[in-house]
Write an enzyme that holds these catalytic residues in place. Structure first.
Site, PDB file in Angstrom:
ATOM      1  N   HIS A 187      -4.590  70.322  26.160  1.00 62.19           N
ATOM      2  CA  HIS A 187      -6.027  70.629  26.089  1.00 62.19           C
ATOM      3  C   HIS A 187      -6.359  71.425  24.832  1.00 62.19           C
ATOM      4  O   HIS A 187      -7.412  71.244  24.226  1.00 62.19           O
ATOM      5  CB  HIS A 187      -6.469  71.454  27.301  1.00 62.19           C
ATOM      6  CG  HIS A 187      -6.892  70.638  28.490  1.00 62.19           C
ATOM      7  ND1 HIS A 187      -7.932  69.735  28.441  1.00 62.19           N
ATOM      8  CD2 HIS A 187      -6.429  70.598  29.761  1.00 62.19           C
ATOM      9  CE1 HIS A 187      -8.090  69.180  29.644  1.00 62.19           C
ATOM     10  NE2 HIS A 187      -7.184  69.676  30.465  1.00 62.19           N
ATOM     11  N   GLN A 245     -12.095  73.758  28.592  1.00 68.82           N
ATOM     12  CA  GLN A 245     -12.684  73.171  29.800  1.00 68.82           C
ATOM     13  C   GLN A 245     -13.890  73.955  30.304  1.00 68.82           C
ATOM     14  O   GLN A 245     -14.653  73.453  31.125  1.00 68.82           O
ATOM     15  CB  GLN A 245     -11.633  73.054  30.917  1.00 68.82           C
ATOM     16  CG  GLN A 245     -10.552  72.037  30.594  1.00 68.82           C
ATOM     17  CD  GLN A 245      -9.574  71.905  31.742  1.00 68.82           C
ATOM     18  OE1 GLN A 245      -8.626  72.673  31.839  1.00 68.82           O
ATOM     19  NE2 GLN A 245      -9.808  70.957  32.618  1.00 68.82           N
ATOM     20  N   GLY A 282      -4.507  74.572  37.009  1.00 67.73           N
ATOM     21  CA  GLY A 282      -4.496  75.052  35.636  1.00 67.73           C
ATOM     22  C   GLY A 282      -5.865  74.844  35.017  1.00 67.73           C
ATOM     23  O   GLY A 282      -6.636  73.992  35.482  1.00 67.73           O
ATOM     24  N   HIS A 328       0.291  69.839  30.129  1.00 62.41           N
ATOM     25  CA  HIS A 328      -1.095  69.388  30.300  1.00 62.41           C
ATOM     26  C   HIS A 328      -2.072  70.389  29.672  1.00 62.41           C
ATOM     27  O   HIS A 328      -2.972  70.007  28.916  1.00 62.41           O
ATOM     28  CB  HIS A 328      -1.369  69.223  31.808  1.00 62.41           C
ATOM     29  CG  HIS A 328      -2.747  68.773  32.148  1.00 62.41           C
ATOM     30  ND1 HIS A 328      -3.012  67.541  32.708  1.00 62.41           N
ATOM     31  CD2 HIS A 328      -3.950  69.381  32.016  1.00 62.41           C
ATOM     32  CE1 HIS A 328      -4.318  67.425  32.894  1.00 62.41           C
ATOM     33  NE2 HIS A 328      -4.914  68.528  32.491  1.00 62.41           N
ATOM     34  N   GLU A 329      -1.871  71.676  29.974  1.00 58.68           N
ATOM     35  CA  GLU A 329      -2.797  72.695  29.476  1.00 58.68           C
ATOM     36  C   GLU A 329      -2.638  72.874  27.967  1.00 58.68           C
ATOM     37  O   GLU A 329      -3.624  73.061  27.253  1.00 58.68           O
ATOM     38  CB  GLU A 329      -2.588  74.032  30.199  1.00 58.68           C
ATOM     39  CG  GLU A 329      -2.749  73.974  31.722  1.00 58.68           C
ATOM     40  CD  GLU A 329      -4.026  73.291  32.180  1.00 58.68           C
ATOM     41  OE1 GLU A 329      -5.045  73.336  31.459  1.00 58.68           O
ATOM     42  OE2 GLU A 329      -4.010  72.690  33.269  1.00 58.68           O
ATOM     43  N   CYS A 341      -6.957  65.776  36.210  1.00 62.38           N
ATOM     44  CA  CYS A 341      -7.565  66.817  35.387  1.00 62.38           C
ATOM     45  C   CYS A 341      -8.981  67.080  35.884  1.00 62.38           C
ATOM     46  O   CYS A 341      -9.728  66.135  36.143  1.00 62.38           O
ATOM     47  CB  CYS A 341      -7.591  66.351  33.928  1.00 62.38           C
ATOM     48  SG  CYS A 341      -8.366  67.539  32.808  1.00 62.38           S
ATOM     49  N   LEU A 342      -9.337  68.362  36.007  1.00 65.10           N
ATOM     50  CA  LEU A 342     -10.689  68.718  36.448  1.00 65.10           C
ATOM     51  C   LEU A 342     -11.742  68.147  35.499  1.00 65.10           C
ATOM     52  O   LEU A 342     -12.879  67.917  35.906  1.00 65.10           O
ATOM     53  CB  LEU A 342     -10.839  70.239  36.511  1.00 65.10           C
ATOM     54  CG  LEU A 342      -9.966  70.962  37.548  1.00 65.10           C
ATOM     55  CD1 LEU A 342     -10.095  72.471  37.373  1.00 65.10           C
ATOM     56  CD2 LEU A 342     -10.333  70.540  38.959  1.00 65.10           C
TER      57      LEU A 342
HETATM   58 ZN    ZN Z   1      -6.880  69.151  32.395  1.00 62.43          ZN
END
Ligand code: ZN
Length: 162
Positions: free
Chosen positions: A139, A49, A44, A135-136, A87-88
């Site tokens: 963000h 991000q 995701g 999660h997204e 998370c990236l």
């Molecule tokens: Zn993330």
């Protein structure tokens, strides 16, 4: 492909603005987000991000994939599920790979919003997809998964992050 912003970057802590124009720029942005997600081996990716403070995320959880513009999230099943999450934007300083921690999430959610052409979409999810949506969605509010951890667990992750 766009550079993935990492924790410490203010854009990750800024609540996003709704998308107003369903135009060619939006479609290009979605394509760039999908490419960036796959290039980084993510499941995701939310617009902040890659430094874009707009309400939009893309996802691919075991082949259930797509994007949601201006998403709204509803909790359908508030039973708390604890599972590994990373998370990236929260990579290990030394490894550059996401740091994982057991993170509590609701068991079931619905997401509604719009597709790239402005058509309404609505999905129900459980399991990993429900986790990904939460999660997204976080963000887009300027929230990171580490904020969902107990204080000690959060500190442990942040010590390894950039
Ligand atoms: Zn993330």
């Amino acid at each position: 492909m766009r550079e993935i912003r990492v924790i410490g970057d203010p854009v990750l802590r800024t609540p996003t603005e709704p998308v107003t124009d369903f135009d060619r720029d939006l479609r290009r942005l979605i394509d760039e987000m999908v490419e960036s997600m796959y290039a980084a081996d993510g499941v995701g990716l939310a617009a902040p991000q890659i430094g874009v403070s707009k309400k939009l995320f893309v996802y691919d959880v075991s082949g259930r994939k797509g994007h949601v513009v201006n998403p709204e999230l509803t909790i359908d099943d508030a039973d708390e599920v604890l599972d590994e999450e990373g998370c990236l934007s929260v990579p290990g300083r030394d490894t550059g790979k996401p740091l994982y921690a057991p993170t509590p999430r609701a068991a079931g959610v619905s997401v509604s919003g719009f597709d790239r052409l402005g058509r309404p979409v609505r999905m129900k999810a459980r399991g990993l997809l429900a986790r990904c949506f939460q999660h997204e969605y976080d963000h887009l509010e300027g929230v990171l998964y580490v904020d969902r951890l107990a204080k000690d667990a959060k500190r442990k992750i942040l010590l390894q992050a950039p």
